[in-house]
Scaffold this motif. Sequence first.
Motif, short mmCIF file in Angstrom:
data_model
loop_
_atom_site.label_atom_id
_atom_site.label_comp_id
_atom_site.label_asym_id
_atom_site.label_seq_id
_atom_site.Cartn_x
_atom_site.Cartn_y
_atom_site.Cartn_z
N ASN A 1 27.13 8.95 22.10
CA ASN A 1 27.49 8.02 21.02
C ASN A 1 27.17 6.60 21.46
O ASN A 1 27.59 6.17 22.53
N GLU B 1 34.88 7.25 15.54
CA GLU B 1 33.50 7.68 15.74
C GLU B 1 33.31 8.30 17.12
O GLU B 1 32.65 9.33 17.29
N THR C 1 30.08 1.30 20.13
CA THR C 1 30.77 1.12 18.86
C THR C 1 32.20 0.65 19.08
O THR C 1 32.80 0.98 20.11
#
Length: 363
Positions: free
Chosen positions: A181, A189, A184
């Motif tokens: 990922n 998320e 962020t």
Amino acid sequence: MNLILKTFGFLFAISLFVSCGNADDDVDLNLNFGDGLGKGTPVDDCLGLDEGELVLSIQDQYTTLPGKVSIFFRVSDTNGNPVPGLQANQFTIYEQGRNDDCFNTISSSESFARISPNSQIFTNNTLLVLDLSNSVLESSLQELKMASSSFVENVMPSTSQESFQMAIYWFDGENELHLLNELTPSKEELITSINGITDNISSDPSTDLYGAVIKSTDIATDLINKTTSGDKIGAASVVIFTDGTDQASRYTEDAALKKVNEANSNISFFSIGLGSEIDTQVLMDIGKTSSVFASNKDDLEDTFNEISEKVSERANSFYLFEYCSPKRDGSGENNLAIEVNTGTRQGAVQTKFNATGFTGGCE
């Protein structure tokens, strides 16, 4: 450490010929974590403050008209351990103008002293780097997913902030640090990405631990370079989990440790080890900031929680302290000292500011 600080203060005084309250220039030791005073200097002897157990390391400072002084600093103990959770009423401000023999205490209430959100000048990024080699996927994947999700919950702010972000990477035996990922501010998320890890994610059962260390350090360095510019300051944490030793032998232990030890001082390194096949000394050297070990997978979440607390404490030991100065336009450069007192521990640092353009009032 106290001896080191005494020696530093002595050598600093000799090199700049500092007399009472008249230091010529600030010292820039770069952003650091407890090993110096940053852009600050030792406080003047005329203040009569005892040597303290806390270190205030000034990272940046600036003034805002009509009369606000802002100091961004980190607080640690003399062993480099972060000190989070301080309040404005635990700080005392001292100013010395050109007509003052020593410093005068500035009332915290009259000067509207406050601890302000530091997000306007400070960016903190965390890289969570997970070993997803065959041994983890076969025996402890679910426990790792639970522990990683807990880590994200503990480290990331309850409300998303662009100044606090995290990315997740994973490694196996390939010569690649895989992105799970991207960076962020969204904990949701990140947790969704963790929950999506499956036992067939890897196609190489080996472990390229040293490669992961080198590559994640390079990524953290790039982040520091991007976020530390102009009036912005950046810090990063690299958190590496593994259940074994380097098996790929693509990179050497010396190369990995050299990368860690020569990394930007803005980067903190943490390691988490699981099981009996790890090399604890190597992981302690990699996680030079802090390392923890779990003897079995049932203890994994506790070890991740322990590291998450240390990561959070480090990020929250930075403070933006602001107050309205009584100095006015025409007073020129003024010396400033800040003392923190928790009731059981004390520390202080000195710097200076220019009051050009200062008038009454403060935003």
